[in-house]
Design an enzyme around this catalytic site. Structure first.
Site, short mmCIF file in Angstrom:
data_model
loop_
_atom_site.label_atom_id
_atom_site.label_comp_id
_atom_site.label_asym_id
_atom_site.label_seq_id
_atom_site.Cartn_x
_atom_site.Cartn_y
_atom_site.Cartn_z
CB CYS A 118 -42.39 -58.90 123.10
SG CYS A 118 -43.46 -58.71 124.51
CG ASP A 160 -40.33 -63.62 127.04
OD1 ASP A 160 -40.29 -62.52 126.47
OD2 ASP A 160 -40.95 -64.60 126.58
CG PHE A 200 -41.94 -62.08 133.05
CD1 PHE A 200 -42.92 -61.25 133.58
CD2 PHE A 200 -40.61 -61.74 133.23
CE1 PHE A 200 -42.57 -60.08 134.26
CE2 PHE A 200 -40.25 -60.59 133.91
CZ PHE A 200 -41.22 -59.74 134.42
CG ASP A 240 -46.88 -65.73 134.53
OD1 ASP A 240 -46.38 -65.75 133.39
OD2 ASP A 240 -47.85 -65.00 134.83
CB SER A 241 -48.01 -61.96 138.30
OG SER A 241 -48.32 -61.65 136.96
NE ARG A 275 -40.71 -71.84 123.35
CZ ARG A 275 -41.82 -71.10 123.32
NH1 ARG A 275 -42.11 -70.29 124.31
NH2 ARG A 275 -42.64 -71.18 122.31
CB ALA A 323 -41.31 -60.45 137.72
N1 SAH Z 1 -41.94 -66.46 128.24
C1 SAH Z 1 -43.30 -66.83 127.86
C2 SAH Z 1 -44.15 -65.66 127.44
C3 SAH Z 1 -44.27 -64.58 128.48
S1 SAH Z 1 -45.72 -63.62 128.32
C4 SAH Z 1 -43.24 -67.89 126.75
O1 SAH Z 1 -42.17 -68.24 126.26
O2 SAH Z 1 -44.30 -68.39 126.40
C5 SAH Z 1 -45.63 -62.61 129.72
C6 SAH Z 1 -46.10 -63.25 131.03
O3 SAH Z 1 -45.77 -62.36 132.07
C7 SAH Z 1 -47.60 -63.49 131.16
O4 SAH Z 1 -47.85 -64.85 131.38
C8 SAH Z 1 -48.03 -62.64 132.38
O5 SAH Z 1 -48.98 -63.31 133.20
C9 SAH Z 1 -46.74 -62.48 133.11
N2 SAH Z 1 -46.63 -61.28 133.95
C10 SAH Z 1 -47.08 -60.03 133.69
N3 SAH Z 1 -46.71 -59.17 134.67
C11 SAH Z 1 -46.00 -59.90 135.58
C12 SAH Z 1 -45.33 -59.59 136.81
N4 SAH Z 1 -45.33 -58.36 137.29
N5 SAH Z 1 -44.70 -60.58 137.45
C13 SAH Z 1 -44.68 -61.84 136.96
N6 SAH Z 1 -45.31 -62.19 135.81
C14 SAH Z 1 -45.95 -61.24 135.13
#
Ligand code: SAH
Length: 393
Positions: free
Chosen positions: A337, A297, A226, A248-249, A210, A279
Site C-alpha cells: 500500500c 498485507d 498483518f 499482527d505485532s 477480501r 511477521a
Molecule cells: N490486512 C489488514 C490491514 C493491515 S494494516 C486489513 O485488511 O484490515 C498493517 C498491520 O500490520 C497493522 O495492524 C500493524 O500493527 C501490523 N504490523 C506492522 N508491522 C508489523 C510486523 N513487523 N509484524 C507484524 N505485524 C505488523
C-alpha cells in the site's frame, strides 16, 4: 470569487491546465505576503490568467487546488462535491442492507485534496490531511449530515495533520455521538474503532480483495499476516477455510481480530487462532508447508520516495520468507500500500522473491484499490494499493 493571490512562474501553469491539483512551492513567482497556512488562495498564471482556487500550505505542495475556475469555496461548494461523491458510491451499490462501510471521499480522487471520509453505517469518520480542510471541518461536517443515512460525524485529525502546522488537531465528534461501532461489509459484521484505531478504524480498501480471498478459502489452511482488524480472516472463515491463523505485532490488533471473529462465528467454531508476533519472526519460526493460503498485507514500507530502496528490499525479504515455506499448489495474496512504490517495482520485488526461492510461480490476479478509492485521471499519484495473487508450485 477570488482570494489572496498566488502567481506562478512562467510555464508552471501547464500541469494545472491539465487539472493536476498540486502547486509545488518551486512553481510560485509571487504570493500575497499575508497568506497564512490553510488560507484560501486564487492561483494565477504568469500572464495573469486565473487558474483556480485552492488551499495554501507550507511545504513542498504549496497549494491544493479545489476548483479550476473562480467558484467560491463555501458551504454550497462542499455540499455539491459531497453530493457528487455520494452519487458515485450509489452507482457502485455500496450502501445496501448487507453493506454499509465504504469510502465516501478519497482526496484528490473526489476532487477534494486533503480530505478523507469513510462511512460506517450512520457515522462518517472524517480526516483532514491539510490545514485548509481542518479549517473547513465544521461546514464539511454539516454537509455530510445532509446525505442520506449520515447522523454522526467523527473528526480524526491528530495523526493526519502536518505536525509543524500547530493547528490544534482534534479527535472528537463534531456532530452526534456514538450510535453503534458495528459496520457491515458484504454481510460480515465488524467492530470499527475510529476512536483509537489506525486510519479511520478499518481498511475499507481491501473489501473486494477480501471477497476474492473468500472464494479461494474453501478447504485451505490460511495464514493472515498483518491482520489488523481481521478482515481477511473473517472472509476466509466464511469461505470454508479449515483453519485460520491471524498474526499482527500489535496486541490490540489481535484483540480486534478475535472480537470480529466472535461477532460472526459461533463460540464453538474452533478454526481461528491469533498471534501477537512480529511477521518476520513468525515466518522464520513457522513449520514448512503449514499453510496453503497466505496473505501478506504489510503497512506501507515506503512512506516517502527516499525510502524506496529499503522498501523494495523489505517486500522481497517478506515474500521470500513466505514463498520458501509454502507447499505445492498453494496461493499467496501479497500487497503493497506504499504510494511511493509503483506496480512494476512491487512486481519486480515479488519476482525477485520467487526467483530467490526458486519457486514456480504464476500470477492469477493483479489487484488494486476498489472503485470507492477512485483515481483522478489527472492525478496518477492517487494509485497506491497493489496486490498479486500467486499460484505457487
Ligand atoms: N490486512 C489488514 C490491514 C493491515 S494494516 C486489513 O485488511 O484490515 C498493517 C498491520 O500490520 C497493522 O495492524 C500493524 O500493527 C501490523 N504490523 C506492522 N508491522 C508489523 C510486523 N513487523 N509484524 C507484524 N505485524 C505488523
Amino acid at each position: 470569487m477570488t482570494y489572496k493571490a498566488v502567481t506562478l512562474k512562467r510555464g508552471k501553469e501547464e500541469s494545472l491546465q491539465r487539472f493536476h491539483p498540486w502547486v509545488f512551492s518551486g512553481a510560485i513567482a509571487a504570493a500575497d505576503d499575508t497568506i497564512e497556512e490553510g488560507d484560501l488562495v486564487t492561483v494565477y498564471a504568469h500572464d495573469g490568467t486565473l487558474i483556480g482556487n485552492g488551499h495554501s500550505q507550507i511545504g513542498s505542495i504549496a497549494v491544493r487546488m479545489l476548483t479550476f475556475d473562480d467558484t467560491a469555496i463555501d458551504e454550497a461548494f462542499f455540499e455539491q462535491r459531497l453530493n457528487d461523491a455520494y452519487r458515485m458510491r450509489q452507482a457502485l451499490g455500496l450502501q445496501r442492507e448487507d453493506n454499509n462501510a465504504f469510502r465516501l471521499v478519497h482526496g484528490e480522487g473526489d476532487f477534494l485534496p486533503g480530505l478523507v471520509v469513510d462511512i460506517y453505517g450512520p457515522t462518517a469518520v472524517m480526516q483532514a490531511h491539510s490545514p485548509g480542510m481542518h479549517f473547513a471541518r465544521n461546514i464539511i461536517a454539516k454537509a455530510l449530515t445532509q446525505l442520506p443515512g449520515v447522523n454522526n460525524v467523527y473528526y480524526k485529525s491528530e495523526t493526519t495533520l502536518p505536525y509543524k502546522a500547530h493547528l490544534d488537531p482534534m479527535n472528537d465528534y463534531i456532530i452526534g455521538g456514538m450510535e453503534t461501532d458495528e459496520a457491515l461489509e458484504n454481510g460480515l459484521r465488524f467492530h470499527v474503532d475510529w476512536l483509537k484505531g489506525q486510519k479511520t478504524g478499518f481498511f475499507v480498501d481491501q473489501r473486494e480483495n477480501r471477497s476474492l480471498l473468500e472464494h479461494y478459502s474453501k478447504g485451505r489452511r490460511v495464514l493472515n499476516m498483518f491482520c489488523y482488524t481481521g478482515g481477511f480472516s473473517v472472509y476466509a472463515l466464511r469461505g470454508g477455510a479449515t483453519l485460520v491463523h491471524s498474526v499482527d505485532s500489535s496486541a490490540k490488533a489481535v484483540r480486534l481480530t478475535d472480537d470480529n471473529v466472535a461477532l460472526n462465528f459461533a463460540p464453538d467454531d474452533g478454526r481461528h487462532k491469533s498471534f501477537a508476533e512480529d511477521a518476520f519472526k513468525f515466518l522464520d519460526n513457522m513449520e514448512k508447508e503449514a499453510y496453503d493460503l497466505v496473505i501478506l498485507d504489510p503497512p506501507a514500507f515506503a512512506k516517502h520516495k527516499s525510502a524506496l530502496r529499503n522498501a523494495l528490499v523489505g517486500y522481497r525479504r517478506l515474500n521470500a520468507k513466505a514463498l520458501e515455506k509454502m507447499p505445492h499448489g498453494s496461493i499467496l495474496f501479497t500487497f503493497s500500500c506504499s504510494q511511493a512504490v509503483n506496480k512494476e517495482q512491487f512486481r519486480l520485488a515479488v519476482f525477485s522473491a520467487a526467483a530467490q526461492t526458486r519457486r514456480k510461480v504464476r500470477i492469477l490476479h493483479q489487484l488494486t484499490q476498489p472503485a470507492d478509492h477512485p483515481i483522478n485521471i489527472y492525478h496518477p499519484e492517487g494509485e497506491y494499493l497493489k496486490g498479486l495473487v500467486l499460484y505457487v508450485e
